[in-house]
Design a protein around this motif. Structure first.
Motif, PDB file in Angstrom:
ATOM      1  N   ASN A  83       0.818  -1.212   0.000  1.00 37.79           N
ATOM      2  CA  ASN A  83       0.000   0.000   0.000  1.00 37.79           C
ATOM      3  C   ASN A  83       0.850   1.260   0.000  1.00 37.79           C
ATOM      4  O   ASN A  83       0.456   2.282  -0.561  1.00 37.79           O
ATOM      5  N   CYS A  84       2.013   1.178   0.624  1.00 38.48           N
ATOM      6  CA  CYS A  84       2.878   2.356   0.714  1.00 38.48           C
ATOM      7  C   CYS A  84       3.790   2.513  -0.493  1.00 38.48           C
ATOM      8  O   CYS A  84       3.958   3.618  -1.008  1.00 38.48           O
ATOM      9  N   LEU A  85       4.381   1.420  -0.953  1.00 42.35           N
ATOM     10  CA  LEU A  85       5.454   1.502  -1.954  1.00 42.35           C
ATOM     11  C   LEU A  85       5.096   0.879  -3.294  1.00 42.35           C
ATOM     12  O   LEU A  85       5.987   0.658  -4.119  1.00 42.35           O
ATOM     13  N   SER A  86       3.838   0.606  -3.533  1.00 42.80           N
ATOM     14  CA  SER A  86       3.457  -0.010  -4.796  1.00 42.80           C
ATOM     15  C   SER A  86       3.918   0.849  -5.976  1.00 42.80           C
ATOM     16  O   SER A  86       3.631   2.039  -6.047  1.00 42.80           O
ATOM     17  N   GLY A  87       4.649   0.204  -6.912  1.00 44.74           N
ATOM     18  CA  GLY A  87       5.149   0.906  -8.087  1.00 44.74           C
ATOM     19  C   GLY A  87       6.374   1.751  -7.825  1.00 44.74           C
ATOM     20  O   GLY A  87       6.793   2.515  -8.710  1.00 44.74           O
ATOM     21  N   GLN A  88       6.990   1.622  -6.633  1.00 43.15           N
ATOM     22  CA  GLN A  88       8.134   2.460  -6.280  1.00 43.15           C
ATOM     23  C   GLN A  88       9.342   1.600  -5.921  1.00 43.15           C
ATOM     24  O   GLN A  88       9.252   0.378  -5.801  1.00 43.15           O
ATOM     25  N   GLY A 137       4.551  -5.745  -6.335  1.00 41.10           N
ATOM     26  CA  GLY A 137       4.592  -4.456  -7.010  1.00 41.10           C
ATOM     27  C   GLY A 137       5.631  -3.507  -6.472  1.00 41.10           C
ATOM     28  O   GLY A 137       5.625  -2.309  -6.795  1.00 41.10           O
ATOM     29  N   VAL A 138       6.551  -3.990  -5.628  1.00 42.42           N
ATOM     30  CA  VAL A 138       7.596  -3.160  -5.022  1.00 42.42           C
ATOM     31  C   VAL A 138       8.956  -3.697  -5.459  1.00 42.42           C
ATOM     32  O   VAL A 138       9.178  -4.911  -5.468  1.00 42.42           O
ATOM     33  N   ARG A 139       9.869  -2.785  -5.803  1.00 41.39           N
ATOM     34  CA  ARG A 139      11.215  -3.185  -6.199  1.00 41.39           C
ATOM     35  C   ARG A 139      12.207  -2.770  -5.120  1.00 41.39           C
ATOM     36  O   ARG A 139      12.290  -1.608  -4.733  1.00 41.39           O
ATOM     37  N   LEU A 140      12.973  -3.756  -4.649  1.00 40.32           N
ATOM     38  CA  LEU A 140      14.053  -3.501  -3.701  1.00 40.32           C
ATOM     39  C   LEU A 140      15.375  -3.581  -4.447  1.00 40.32           C
ATOM     40  O   LEU A 140      15.593  -4.497  -5.253  1.00 40.32           O
TER      41      LEU A 140
END
Length: 817
Positions: A83-88, A137-140
């Motif tokens: 919810n916080c970092l989706s797509g980021q 949906g989050v990239r680390l």
């Protein structure tokens, strides 16, 4: 009507005065704290990054948690991270200690995928290389850069900017776009180990190379998510810096222990601490506090931390970045560190209405403007409205704003038992005789009147009104202490409290049954009055607090069982005088309600209908759990209530009364023995067996009547005990419903998951006792005033008015939901 006016004008002034004087005193103190002492860290960001402690560990299944000083830290999971970092992108750069945090974040997103990829990485010979991980949906991204001078980090910093990119949510950020969050590891360990005598200059060059990106104070923009133009509920981008890790020097290898010394580590961290304030605001000093205050923080090499430490480190990072948008989107979010005060238009409207009421009616003057004097019941209705508005406003101040702090609860058996003993001793201090049944205002004792006092030999029968309120109050006191002390962590306490809650449902069913059978009042107005009385507070609180009606589960469950009782007695009501037919009706109702509760899909269907039509959110599974625990004790209450009523109607009260003698009658010895054996046997078997909550919950519905009925027999066998009651618990019993609901926000915080604090808990001279006393006075006072207000409104409920209220709530849900 005249009696209500008299109560509004006189009897309630002392209670109002004490409650509101204490409330004003606390508000002045909170304003002093915030505007004079709290400007440096209003939102708890510095507390999150700089200071904290480990909670006590109760068991292996309930491990220690990291608790920042003065605020609550949320533990992020895959859904909340998404919810916080989706797509980021989340970029971490540094040495292997930062790589641990990278894998901790990956495990939160997808444990299985992270386990597979970390195992594959460990088998390669190239340990010092960049890593990427993508899930939910989050990239680390991890950049191997122990010196903070790599090209990869330079590229990430060049593209970094505070303002989030304007793009469709869920589309992954490209490499040339700013990362949402960058975590940097200080180059201290490598500088100390490989830098030789020039280690400090090497370290300074690494920090100076990134210092330009730390120019803005972190607190200046962390909480601006809701005000970011065109990007609601999106957190501004951040850069965070880990301090030089203080390793476990005694377990370092011989090669490392010669160079990585405490003197070198201290000098490098001292350099960080003397950077300009805007730069030090990015440093997460709590990382080192975690390891220094934990009994087992490091693995065998003395450099890499245990997994639970790494988990809490990434939680600090995520709380710093994600709490602000989480609060904006989810009222039930429990994190308060780095969190803004959510906007609340209902709160502003309540303040406006309170101001208008203050102009219309000032209780001290006992007068109202001329143009309102001809209106019916203005004084008591306006006073009641004032009290309800103040209750709602205080709930929001305590639990919706940052004015009142929230602290984690910890169960400590000694203080909990001592507080319960104090409650018992205080309850026994004042004993009153049972008076004739008259209409009395709750929470006010009637004035002594010789003509009203019963004769000394008058017997008031089994479980009279005063006694019922006394038992409810005793139970409510224990339940409040149970919640406040987080005693649900102790299974033995949980088992006792479950019996007390079941006893409340028994008393409720007993009382409703007695009233209906005695009066024969099956009117819709009576139903409307009861439903309004039970649900008024829990129906309006969600508008102020952003919760849902089902959040205050007690009111919905009591409502359900009242409607069951009413329906059961209403159907074929002319046969209620026949005990056998009444038993058959009760058995039929038991079967139907059990099917409704246990059949999968039925409650879910009702919840979907309620949401579709009324926009009411229901947790059907939670509701099923609550109903199932007490699905039989209600019918025991109905049966006993009907039996007592039948005995009274046939003038056979001797079945439920001891002889008027004040000595122990031999005919009643068997009842004392059976009741005592039942109580003792129940608690012995449940406390020595049933080692899990699940096992106890499965058996509880079938055996909860044993201790309840045993206690009631002991309480009513002797006439001296039967015709007297404990005054203090009886007062609390009259407002049990209000205290149970309002405890969610003004006795506890975080929807009853945290303790409230005024900042006095660390003060000398018993500051914590003063704090608890002030909050308790306000809590009990507002509960009593709200009970009084509800009683006033109930007096004017009509069938049409009730339907109008329902329509208003429906429209409110459509608009507000």
């Amino acid at each position: 009507m005249t009696q209500l006016r008299r109560l509004a004008a006189s009897n309630w002034h002392p209670l109002s005065g004490i409650t509101y004087s204490t409330l004003i005193l606390v508000l002045v103190w909170l304003s002093y704290q915030r505007f004079l002492n709290g400007q440096s860290d209003i939102h708890g960001c510095r507390a999150l990054l700089n200071d904290g402690a480990w909670s006590p560990a109760h068991s292996s299944s309930n491990p220690q948690k990291w608790e920042p000083t003065g605020c609550r830290m949320a533990e992020y999971q895959a859904d909340t991270i998404h919810n916080c970092l989706s797509g980021q992108r989340l970029v971490l750069a540094g040495d292997s200690t930062i790589r641990q945090i990278f894998w901790a974040a990956a495990k939160k997103l997808d444990p299985e995928q992270a386990k597979t990829e970390s195992s594959n990485t460990a088998t390669t010979n190239e340990k010092h290389h960049d890593l990427t991980f993508q899930a939910k949906g989050v990239r680390l991204e991890f950049i191997w850069d122990p010196w903070l001078n790599s090209t990869g980090l330079d590229d990430a910093l060049k593209t970094f900017h505070v303002t989030p990119a304007s793009k469709t949510k869920g589309t992954l950020t490209e490499k040339d776009e700013s990362a949402a969050l960058i975590v940097l590891g200080s180059p201290g360990l490598w500088a100390a180990h490989y830098g030789g005598d020039d280690y400090l200059n090497i370290f300074k060059r690494g920090i100076n190379g990134i210092s330009a990106h730390l120019a803005s104070d972190l607190g200046d923009h962390t909480l601006s998510a809701s005000s970011t133009k065109g990007k609601p509920n999106v957190a501004p981008n951040q850069i965070l810096l880990a301090p030089v890790e203080v390793p476990a020097f005694n377990t370092l290898s011989s090669g490392r222990s010669e160079t990585i010394t405490s003197e070198r580590i201290d000098k490098m961290n001292d350099f960080l601490s003397h950077l300009p304030p805007n730069q030090t605001s990015h440093v997460m000093w709590a990382f080192n506090q975690m390891t220094s205050s934990s009994g087992k923080a490091f693995e065998g090499d003395g450099l890499h931390v245990e997994d639970n430490i790494a988990d809490r480190k990434i939680d600090i990072v995520l709380n710093s970045h994600c709490n602000a948008p989480a609060v904006d989107t989810d009222r039930l979010f429990q994190g308060t560190c780095c969190a803004p005060e959510p906007r609340n238009d209902v709160f502003k409207l309540a303040l406006l209405l309170l101001g208008l009421i203050t102009l219309l009616y000032v209780p001290r003057s006992r007068s109202i403007p001329k143009f309102t004097r001809q209106l019916p019941v203005v004084p008591e209705v306006i006073t009641a409205t004032r009290d309800v508005l103040i209750a709602l406003i205080w709930c929001w101040i305590c639990d919706g704003t940052l004015q009142v702090g929230k602290l984690e609860r910890h169960y400590q058996q000694g203080p909990f038992i001592v507080s319960c003993l104090f409650w018992v001793i205080g309850s026994l201090a004042i004993i009153h005789k049972v008076l004739p049944s008259v209409s009395q205002a709750a929470w006010t004792l009637p004035k002594t009147n010789k003509e009203e006092l019963p004769s000394s030999n008058r017997d008031h029968g089994f479980l009279c009104r005063d006694q019922s309120e006394e038992i409810k109050g005793l139970m409510q006191g224990f339940i409040l202490l149970y919640h406040y002390n987080y005693a649900s962590q102790a299974l033995w306490v949980y088992k006792i409290i479950r019996v007390l809650i079941s006893a409340y449902f028994f008393l409720s069913a007993y009382g409703h049954t007695q009233y209906i059978l005695k009066t024969g009042d099956y009117s819709f107005r009576r139903v409307a009055v009861v439903l309004f009385r039970i649900n008024a507070l829990s129906a309006i609180l969600p508008y102020m607090m952003g919760t849902s009606y089902s959040s205050y589960y007690f009111a919905p469950v009591v409502t359900f069982w009242y409607l069951v009782i009413y329906t059961m007695l209403r159907v074929f009501k002319r046969w209620n005088s026949d005990p056998w037919i009444l038993i058959m009706k009760a058995l039929a109702a038991t079967t139907l309600t059990s099917l409704l509760i246990s059949t999968p899909g039925l409650l879910e269907a009702l919840a979907n209908i309620a949401h579709s039509i009324f926009r009411m959110s229901w947790d059907a599974e939670e509701f099923r759990f609550r109903l199932s625990l007490d699905r039989y004790i209600v019918y025991v209450g109905i049966f006993i209530g009907s039996l007592v009523h039948s005995a009274n109607m046939h003038d056979a009260r001797e079945r439920f009364k001891a002889p008027p003698s004040t000595t122990l009658d031999s005919d009643n010895v068997q009842f004392y023995v059976l009741a005592t054996a039942g109580l003792g046997g129940f608690f012995y078997l449940t406390q020595t067996g049933l080692p899990t909550k699940q096992e106890y919950n499965d058996l509880h519905p079938f055996i909860s009547w044993i201790p309840i009925f045993g206690f009631l027999i002991l309480r009513n066998l002797h006439p001296a005990a039967r015709n007297a009651y404990l005054a203090l618990p009886a007062k609390l019993g009259r407002i049990a419903l209000e205290t149970y609901i309002l405890q969610y926000h003004i006795w506890l915080g975080g929807d009853a998951t945290a303790k409230l604090t005024l900042g006095l808990d660390d003060a000398r001279f018993g500051g914590w006792m003063i704090e608890k006393a002030l909050l308790t006075i306000i809590f009990i006072g507002i509960s009593a005033l709200t009970h009084r207000a509800t009683a006033v409104f109930t007096g004017y409920i009509t069938e049409r008015g009730f339907l109008v209220l329902l329509a208003g709530l429906w429209i409110g849900n459509l608009v507000y939901g």
